[in-house]
Design an enzyme around this catalytic site. Structure first.
Site, PDB file in Angstrom:
ATOM      1  N   TYR A 187     -33.415   9.764 -11.985  1.00  0.00           N
ATOM      2  CA  TYR A 187     -33.915  11.663 -11.646  1.00  0.00           C
ATOM      3  C   TYR A 187     -35.865  11.795 -12.665  1.00  0.00           C
ATOM      4  O   TYR A 187     -35.712  12.199 -12.337  1.00  0.00           O
ATOM      5  CB  TYR A 187     -33.242  12.605 -11.865  1.00  0.00           C
ATOM      6  CG  TYR A 187     -31.844  12.697 -10.835  1.00  0.00           C
ATOM      7  CD1 TYR A 187     -31.432  11.798  -9.917  1.00  0.00           C
ATOM      8  CD2 TYR A 187     -31.464  13.832 -10.064  1.00  0.00           C
ATOM      9  CE1 TYR A 187     -30.485  11.595  -9.259  1.00  0.00           C
ATOM     10  CE2 TYR A 187     -30.950  14.384  -9.663  1.00  0.00           C
ATOM     11  CZ  TYR A 187     -30.722  12.627  -8.660  1.00  0.00           C
ATOM     12  OH  TYR A 187     -29.383  12.924  -7.485  1.00  0.00           O
ATOM     13  N   LYS A 231     -23.694  -0.234 -12.795  1.00  0.00           N
ATOM     14  CA  LYS A 231     -23.926  -1.990 -11.969  1.00  0.00           C
ATOM     15  C   LYS A 231     -24.517  -2.831 -12.745  1.00  0.00           C
ATOM     16  O   LYS A 231     -25.994  -3.448 -12.502  1.00  0.00           O
ATOM     17  CB  LYS A 231     -24.922  -1.361 -10.625  1.00  0.00           C
ATOM     18  CG  LYS A 231     -25.006  -2.298  -9.499  1.00  0.00           C
ATOM     19  CD  LYS A 231     -24.185  -2.817  -8.397  1.00  0.00           C
ATOM     20  CE  LYS A 231     -24.241  -3.826  -7.640  1.00  0.00           C
ATOM     21  NZ  LYS A 231     -23.113  -3.535  -6.545  1.00  0.00           N
ATOM     22  N   ASP A 268     -20.288   0.277  -6.518  1.00  0.00           N
ATOM     23  CA  ASP A 268     -19.878   0.116  -4.959  1.00  0.00           C
ATOM     24  C   ASP A 268     -17.852  -0.102  -5.272  1.00  0.00           C
ATOM     25  O   ASP A 268     -17.664   1.006  -3.782  1.00  0.00           O
ATOM     26  CB  ASP A 268     -20.481  -1.309  -4.517  1.00  0.00           C
ATOM     27  CG  ASP A 268     -20.382  -2.393  -4.704  1.00  0.00           C
ATOM     28  OD1 ASP A 268     -19.868  -1.644  -6.863  1.00  0.00           O
ATOM     29  OD2 ASP A 268     -20.413  -3.644  -4.785  1.00  0.00           O
ATOM     30  N   ASP A 302     -24.317  12.079  -8.289  1.00  0.00           N
ATOM     31  CA  ASP A 302     -24.414  12.671  -7.346  1.00  0.00           C
ATOM     32  C   ASP A 302     -23.863  12.373  -6.018  1.00  0.00           C
ATOM     33  O   ASP A 302     -22.984  13.057  -5.563  1.00  0.00           O
ATOM     34  CB  ASP A 302     -26.290  12.594  -7.364  1.00  0.00           C
ATOM     35  CG  ASP A 302     -26.363  13.678  -6.280  1.00  0.00           C
ATOM     36  OD1 ASP A 302     -26.719  14.609  -6.070  1.00  0.00           O
ATOM     37  OD2 ASP A 302     -27.441  13.096  -5.744  1.00  0.00           O
ATOM     38  N   ASP A 342     -20.288  14.395  -4.477  1.00  0.00           N
ATOM     39  CA  ASP A 342     -20.363  14.067  -2.735  1.00  0.00           C
ATOM     40  C   ASP A 342     -19.566  14.035  -2.117  1.00  0.00           C
ATOM     41  O   ASP A 342     -18.315  14.504  -1.613  1.00  0.00           O
ATOM     42  CB  ASP A 342     -22.169  14.423  -2.544  1.00  0.00           C
ATOM     43  CG  ASP A 342     -22.377  15.671  -1.935  1.00  0.00           C
ATOM     44  OD1 ASP A 342     -22.438  16.059  -3.063  1.00  0.00           O
ATOM     45  OD2 ASP A 342     -22.856  15.350  -1.312  1.00  0.00           O
TER      46      ASP A 342
END
Ligand code: IPM
Ligand code: MG
Length: 375
Positions: A145, A202, A235, A259, A263
């Site tokens: 971001y 990751k 993942d 983020d 959700d």
């Protein structure tokens, strides 16, 4: 902060923002009366509303109002009116990211807790929802971001025909101190909960994730070895959240992963309209629902105000130390749901038509119940 007055900067923003803000103010009025606290409010502009009025998504006056308050309550920003891919045009989201950065709000806490009355509203079968009670700790002022980004023209080989065209990039960058402080937030939170942290990265691909992993482990071994630490690839986490969500206590992760995963996790609770958040850092804290401005349903009195009210609950706890009041608000919300009242997003086949309510009626119900809650 002074005596029995708490000053709150309100940022209603766009879309359904003003409607859900009104419900928060209503509930805070009742809380103030019952618990002997005077809340004062000052509204300021952020996002699309600020672009329309001033040309900037984050006017100086808004930053000053936020800095001068005891806490900031933000509703939602954005909408199709301000959607653009032109990098030269202002976007509402720049206001949100700008205020997070300017206030140094590096830790975003998103609790994902299932109200038992809502088990039927989730898209997952109730059997998979047993024990869902997690806290997502999202790093909020670094990563993709805020890393270097650009769009360049005249780059050889960038166009589809192989000639000069445009190229764009964003960068995921983390510094040790940024990883360390968010990891500390997560370990601290885990100590007050079930003592388990999943650090999500990751690291099999990204260099920034490998540094993340090293720093998290170093801090863990030095200061938090009593907390259980599990590394998990992002993942795999996305899959595990659906496969067996009850395994999670605290999840700590970088900005963009947080983020996306928050959700996803919100659907465990039935609706994105149920997910609150607190953004904490060095200065004034900010509270906001995790959902967006839902422009498609703005002004229709159908939005769910509960994520906003749950954000108020977090404000009472984290900024004002008003735990009894926070408990009353939480139990007010739980009672209303247990009685079967639903906004459209959390309604299911079991919802009685006469218990389907709008934004203002839901706010009224919670406000009545919290005023009546036993103490
Ligand atoms: C959130 C939102 C914001 C984000 C958007 C509106 C910029 O999705 O708070 O999760 O990506 O952080
Ligand atoms: Mg989001």
């Amino acid at each position: 902060m002074s005596g029995t007055t708490r000053h709150i900067c309100l940022l209603p923003g766009d879309g359904i923002g003003p409607e859900i803000t009104a419900e928060a103010v209503k509930a805070l009025g009742a809380i103030g009366e019952r618990f002997g606290m005077a809340f004062t409010f000052a509204e300021a502009l952020l996002g699309g509303a600020a672009i329309d009025a001033t040309g900037s998504p984050l006017p100086e006056a808004t930053l000053a109002a936020a800095r001068g308050a005891d806490a900031v309550l933000l509703a939602a920003i954005g909408g199709p009116k301000w959607d653009t891919t032109d990098p030269a045009k202002p976007r509402p989201e720049q206001g949100l990211l700008g205020i997070r950065k300017a206030l140094g709000l590096y830790a975003n806490l998103r609790p994902v807790k299932l109200f038992s009355a809502l088990a039927g509203a989730s898209t997952l079968k109730p059997a998979y929802l047993a024990g869902v009670d997690m806290l997502i700790v999202r790093e909020l002022t670094g990563g993709l971001y805020f890393g270097a980004r650009a769009r360049e023209t005249g780059v050889p080989g960038a166009a589809s025909g192989g000639g000069p065209g445009m190229r764009a990039y964003d960068t995921m960058e983390y510094r040790e101190f940024e990883i360390e402080r968010i990891a500390a937030t997560a370990f601290d939170a885990a100590r007050k909960r079930r003592g388990k942290v999943h650090s999500v990265d990751k690291a099999n691909v990204l260099e920034s994730s490998r540094l993340w992993r090293e720093v998290v482990h170093r801090l863990h071994d030095a200061e938090f070895s009593d907390v259980e630490l599990i590394d998990q690839l992002v993942d795999n986490t996305a899959m595990q959240l659906i496969r067996q969500p009850g395994q999670f206590d605290v999840i700590v992760t970088e900005n963009m992963f947080g983020d996306i995963l928050s959700d996803e996790a919100s659907m465990l609770t039935g609706s994105l309209g149920m997910l609150a958040s607190a953004s904490l850092g060095d200065g004034t804290a900010l509270y906001e629902p995790s959902h967006g401005s839902a422009p498609d349903i703005a002004g229709q009195d159908v939005a769910n105000p509960l994520a906003m009210l749950l954000s108020v609950e977090m404000m009472l706890r984290y900024s004002f130390d008003m735990h009894e009041a926070a408990d009353a608000l939480a139990s007010g919300i739980a009672s209303v749901l247990a009685e079967g009242w639903r906004t459209r997003d959390i309604a299911d086949a079991e919802t009685l038509p006469q218990k389907l309510v709008g934004t203002a009626a839901m706010g009224d119900l919670v406000t009545e119940r919290l005023a009546a809650a036993k103490r």
